[in-house]
Write a protein that holds these residues in place. Structure first.
Motif, PDB file in Angstrom:
ATOM      1  N   LEU A  87       0.829  -1.206   0.000  1.00  0.00           N
ATOM      2  CA  LEU A  87       0.000   0.000   0.000  1.00  0.00           C
ATOM      3  C   LEU A  87       0.862   1.254   0.000  1.00  0.00           C
ATOM      4  N   LEU A  88       1.880   1.289   0.856  1.00  0.00           N
ATOM      5  CA  LEU A  88       2.749   2.464   0.913  1.00  0.00           C
ATOM      6  C   LEU A  88       3.507   2.667  -0.397  1.00  0.00           C
ATOM      7  N   ALA A  89       4.016   1.577  -0.974  1.00  0.00           N
ATOM      8  CA  ALA A  89       4.771   1.682  -2.219  1.00  0.00           C
ATOM      9  C   ALA A  89       3.880   2.143  -3.370  1.00  0.00           C
ATOM     10  N   LEU A  90       2.659   1.642  -3.429  1.00  0.00           N
ATOM     11  CA  LEU A  90       1.739   2.052  -4.496  1.00  0.00           C
ATOM     12  C   LEU A  90       1.327   3.515  -4.337  1.00  0.00           C
ATOM     13  N   LEU A  91       1.186   3.971  -3.098  1.00  0.00           N
ATOM     14  CA  LEU A  91       0.864   5.382  -2.885  1.00  0.00           C
ATOM     15  C   LEU A  91       2.014   6.278  -3.349  1.00  0.00           C
ATOM     16  N   VAL A  92       3.236   5.858  -3.081  1.00  0.00           N
ATOM     17  CA  VAL A  92       4.387   6.604  -3.609  1.00  0.00           C
ATOM     18  C   VAL A  92       4.367   6.573  -5.133  1.00  0.00           C
ATOM     19  N   GLY A  93       3.943   5.441  -5.694  1.00  0.00           N
ATOM     20  CA  GLY A  93       3.855   5.321  -7.146  1.00  0.00           C
ATOM     21  C   GLY A  93       2.907   6.311  -7.778  1.00  0.00           C
ATOM     22  N   GLU A  94       1.918   6.791  -7.015  1.00  0.00           N
ATOM     23  CA  GLU A  94       1.008   7.795  -7.564  1.00  0.00           C
ATOM     24  C   GLU A  94       1.744   9.085  -7.908  1.00  0.00           C
ATOM     25  N   LEU A  95       2.820   9.369  -7.193  1.00  0.00           N
ATOM     26  CA  LEU A  95       3.619  10.560  -7.495  1.00  0.00           C
ATOM     27  C   LEU A  95       4.484  10.348  -8.730  1.00  0.00           C
ATOM     28  N   VAL A  96       4.894   9.096  -8.947  1.00  0.00           N
ATOM     29  CA  VAL A  96       5.770   8.778 -10.077  1.00  0.00           C
ATOM     30  C   VAL A  96       4.970   8.638 -11.374  1.00  0.00           C
ATOM     31  N   ARG A  97       3.738   8.171 -11.259  1.00  0.00           N
ATOM     32  CA  ARG A  97       2.917   7.848 -12.432  1.00  0.00           C
ATOM     33  C   ARG A  97       2.802   9.004 -13.431  1.00  0.00           C
ATOM     34  N   PRO A  98       2.392  10.225 -13.025  1.00  0.00           N
ATOM     35  CA  PRO A  98       2.272  11.307 -14.018  1.00  0.00           C
ATOM     36  C   PRO A  98       3.601  11.716 -14.627  1.00  0.00           C
ATOM     37  N   LEU A 100       6.185   9.707 -15.235  1.00  0.00           N
ATOM     38  CA  LEU A 100       6.526   8.692 -16.222  1.00  0.00           C
ATOM     39  C   LEU A 100       5.690   8.850 -17.482  1.00  0.00           C
ATOM     40  N   ARG A 101       4.425   9.204 -17.331  1.00  0.00           N
ATOM     41  CA  ARG A 101       3.578   9.414 -18.509  1.00  0.00           C
ATOM     42  C   ARG A 101       4.097  10.562 -19.369  1.00  0.00           C
ATOM     43  N   ARG A 102       4.483  11.668 -18.715  1.00  0.00           N
ATOM     44  CA  ARG A 102       4.988  12.809 -19.492  1.00  0.00           C
ATOM     45  C   ARG A 102       6.270  12.447 -20.230  1.00  0.00           C
ATOM     46  N   VAL A 103       7.140  11.657 -19.570  1.00  0.00           N
ATOM     47  CA  VAL A 103       8.377  11.240 -20.240  1.00  0.00           C
ATOM     48  C   VAL A 103       8.055  10.423 -21.482  1.00  0.00           C
ATOM     49  N   LEU A 104       7.116   9.503 -21.367  1.00  0.00           N
ATOM     50  CA  LEU A 104       6.754   8.667 -22.509  1.00  0.00           C
ATOM     51  C   LEU A 104       6.074   9.473 -23.604  1.00  0.00           C
ATOM     52  N   GLU A 105       5.283  10.458 -23.220  1.00  0.00           N
ATOM     53  CA  GLU A 105       4.654  11.319 -24.224  1.00  0.00           C
ATOM     54  C   GLU A 105       5.698  12.088 -25.020  1.00  0.00           C
ATOM     55  N   ARG A 106       6.712  12.582 -24.348  1.00  0.00           N
ATOM     56  CA  ARG A 106       7.780  13.313 -25.046  1.00  0.00           C
ATOM     57  C   ARG A 106       8.549  12.378 -25.980  1.00  0.00           C
ATOM     58  N   ARG A 107       8.802  11.165 -25.513  1.00  0.00           N
ATOM     59  CA  ARG A 107       9.485  10.201 -26.387  1.00  0.00           C
ATOM     60  C   ARG A 107       8.639   9.892 -27.616  1.00  0.00           C
ATOM     61  N   ALA A 108       7.345   9.771 -27.407  1.00  0.00           N
ATOM     62  CA  ALA A 108       6.462   9.455 -28.529  1.00  0.00           C
ATOM     63  C   ALA A 108       6.446  10.593 -29.536  1.00  0.00           C
ATOM     64  N   ARG A 109       6.397  11.836 -29.042  1.00  0.00           N
ATOM     65  CA  ARG A 109       6.397  12.983 -29.966  1.00  0.00           C
ATOM     66  C   ARG A 109       7.723  13.093 -30.699  1.00  0.00           C
ATOM     67  N   ALA A 110       8.830  12.818 -29.967  1.00  0.00           N
ATOM     68  CA  ALA A 110      10.149  12.932 -30.593  1.00  0.00           C
ATOM     69  C   ALA A 110      10.350  11.896 -31.686  1.00  0.00           C
ATOM     70  N   SER A 111       9.721  10.721 -31.539  1.00  0.00           N
ATOM     71  CA  SER A 111       9.917   9.657 -32.508  1.00  0.00           C
ATOM     72  C   SER A 111       8.896   9.673 -33.639  1.00  0.00           C
ATOM     73  N   SER A 112       7.897  10.564 -33.564  1.00  0.00           N
ATOM     74  CA  SER A 112       6.888  10.622 -34.627  1.00  0.00           C
ATOM     75  C   SER A 112       7.448  11.388 -35.808  1.00  0.00           C
ATOM     76  N   PRO A 113       6.989  11.090 -37.078  1.00  0.00           N
ATOM     77  CA  PRO A 113       7.523  11.760 -38.272  1.00  0.00           C
ATOM     78  C   PRO A 113       7.134  13.228 -38.310  1.00  0.00           C
ATOM     79  N   ALA A 114       7.984  14.021 -38.967  1.00  0.00           N
ATOM     80  CA  ALA A 114       7.673  15.438 -39.131  1.00  0.00           C
ATOM     81  C   ALA A 114       6.486  15.585 -40.071  1.00  0.00           C
ATOM     82  N   PRO A 115       5.661  16.580 -39.873  1.00  0.00           N
ATOM     83  CA  PRO A 115       4.500  16.767 -40.763  1.00  0.00           C
ATOM     84  C   PRO A 115       4.949  17.053 -42.192  1.00  0.00           C
ATOM     85  N   ALA A 116       4.180  16.555 -43.174  1.00  0.00           N
ATOM     86  CA  ALA A 116       4.499  16.775 -44.591  1.00  0.00           C
ATOM     87  C   ALA A 116       4.409  18.247 -44.929  1.00  0.00           C
ATOM     88  N   PRO A 117       5.331  18.743 -45.790  1.00  0.00           N
ATOM     89  CA  PRO A 117       5.285  20.168 -46.143  1.00  0.00           C
ATOM     90  C   PRO A 117       4.001  20.493 -46.911  1.00  0.00           C
TER      91      PRO A 117
END
Length: 424
Positions: A87-98, A100-117
């Motif tokens: 229970l204590l570890a999962l509650l600490v995980g609530e602070l880590v969860r958002p 980690l999501r932002r890090v993955l979102e940035r990775r996803a945007r960085a790896s997506s193709p550039a928009p066509a001209p």
């Protein structure tokens, strides 16, 4: 009073149900893509763990065979500790969860193709058929291992947090259990007493409390405690309560190694609250048979100071509570006095009766962090040496453990108190 008890019981039940639902959700529901066997197995594991714990508690307080209690106690009590740290570890995980999501979102945007001209406008007069063909877009792949899109990213984050929390909880409980089973370590504390004569300078008292022999900690553990105490070669041994969790019939063989305790001025015993759950009168007679000297609201005059002991406050329900007047009322206050009293809350009576040093246990130092915060609210001192007026109080963390054979942030100890004379 009955209404208050019912309301408190309902509140505790609601907290337990909510906490276990939360653990199941984060460990099993959020880590799977949909209903299936994993979620059902998770629910069965959580429910089974609590059934084992309840079974251990019930059988320990009934006439059930002691062997059955031992079978249920190990997994049941360990489950209690594991649930706390999950229970204590999962509650600490609530602070880590958002994060980690932002890090993955940035990775996803960085790896997506550039928009066509944007296509250039066709000059007036040029035929539509003359417009250049658009360049073919290269194929791209998601490099976040299934964490690029929304649903898969959430699943990935949940699995990382749940796996880390489970590993942290198992590791914490495992290490804390190993610390108990290997036996208590020796702690040495020097306590100066103003009234202690020079001849008693350096007098050593081995203090042990809260051994809690029972369905989990048995004869082998008692032998470790005895061997550790004897290795310090004390002048006197003080066993300050909560020796057992069970009857003489069930635990007499486990306590047998206490007969091997050796000290120049003997071994002394006072009751703790758990003795009154286990048949205090029988245990007083048993420890006397093993060679210990019970101090039931009594005092003995040693060569250089008085040693007194009072019963635990839990004995009041049986008419055997502490009686400070009987133990200390007629003594010579010019002599130093050491008092054995299981609970630290008895310090205020000790101050009133001119005691120089009280030796106690009971708190376990909190045993399972953050239990020390709760213990601090119920006891004047949780562990270590404190002063109250002219009286000093030393509280041992204890040698064993109650319930889970686990300690976190409160290592077990046997303390050697070395008395110091200010005349030396």
């Amino acid at each position: 009073m009955a209404i208050v008890f019912v309301l408190v019981a309902l509140l505790v039940l609601a907290v337990l149900v909510t906490g276990n639902w939360y653990v199941w959700r984060r460990l099993f529901r959020d880590t799977t893509a949909g209903p299936g066997p994993v979620r059902r197995v998770g629910a069965a594991v959580i429910a089974g763990g609590w059934l084992l714990f309840i079974g251990a508690m019930v059988t320990s307080r009934t006439e059930a065979p002691f062997t059955l209690t031992r079978v249920l106690a190990w997994p049941g009590y360990l489950w209690l500790a594991l649930t706390l740290y999950l229970l204590l570890a999962l509650l600490v995980g609530e602070l880590v969860r958002p994060v980690l999501r932002r890090v993955l979102e940035r990775r996803a945007r960085a790896s997506s193709p550039a928009p066509a001209p944007a296509r250039e406008p066709i000059p007036a007069g040029r035929a539509e058929s003359e417009s250049p063909e658009p360049a073919e877009e290269p194929e791209t792949t998601d490099t976040t291992a299934g964490a690029g899109d929304g649903p898969s990213r959430r699943l990935f984050v949940s699995r990382v947090v749940a796996g880390t929390a489970a590993a942290a909880a198992v590791g914490t409980v495992g290490y804390g259990t190993y610390g108990v089973l290997r036996g208590p370590k020796v702690k040495r504390v020097t306590v100066p007493l103003a009234k202690l004569p020079r001849a008693a300078h350096g007098y050593r008292i081995a203090v042990v409390s809260d051994i809690h022999l029972g369905p989990v900690l048995g004869r082998g553990f008692a032998q470790k405690v005895v061997d550790t105490i004897n290795s310090t070669q004390p002048d006197l041994i003080a066993v300050v309560g909560d020796l057992v969790d069970g009857s003489v019939k069930d635990l007499g063989p486990a306590a047998a190694p206490l007969a091997q305790l050796r000290a120049r001025h003997g071994s002394f015993f006072v009751t703790g609250n758990h003795e009154y759950f286990s048949g205090a009168e029988q245990w007083v007679e048993e420890v006397r048979r093993l060679g210990l000297n019970p101090l039931e609201n009594a005092r003995t005059e040693l060569p250089h100071f008085d040693l007194a002991g009072v019963n635990d406050v839990a004995g009041e329900d049986e008419g055997q509570g502490p009686d400070f007047a009987r133990a200390l009322g007629d003594r010579d206050r010019a002599r130093a006095c050491v008092l054995l009293a299981h609970q630290p809350v008895q310090i205020h009576d000790a101050v009133d009766h001119g005691v120089d040093l009280q030796l106690s246990g009971h708190t376990h130092g909190g045993q399972l962090w953050p239990g020390n915060l709760i213990a601090r609210g119920a006891n004047p001192t949780v562990a270590g040496l404190d002063r109250y007026g002219d009286t000093q109080l030393y509280v041992s963390r204890g040698a064993g453990a109650w319930g889970p054979p686990t300690r976190v942030g409160a290592p077990s100890d046997i303390t050697v108190i070395e008395l110091a004379s200010r005349q030396a």
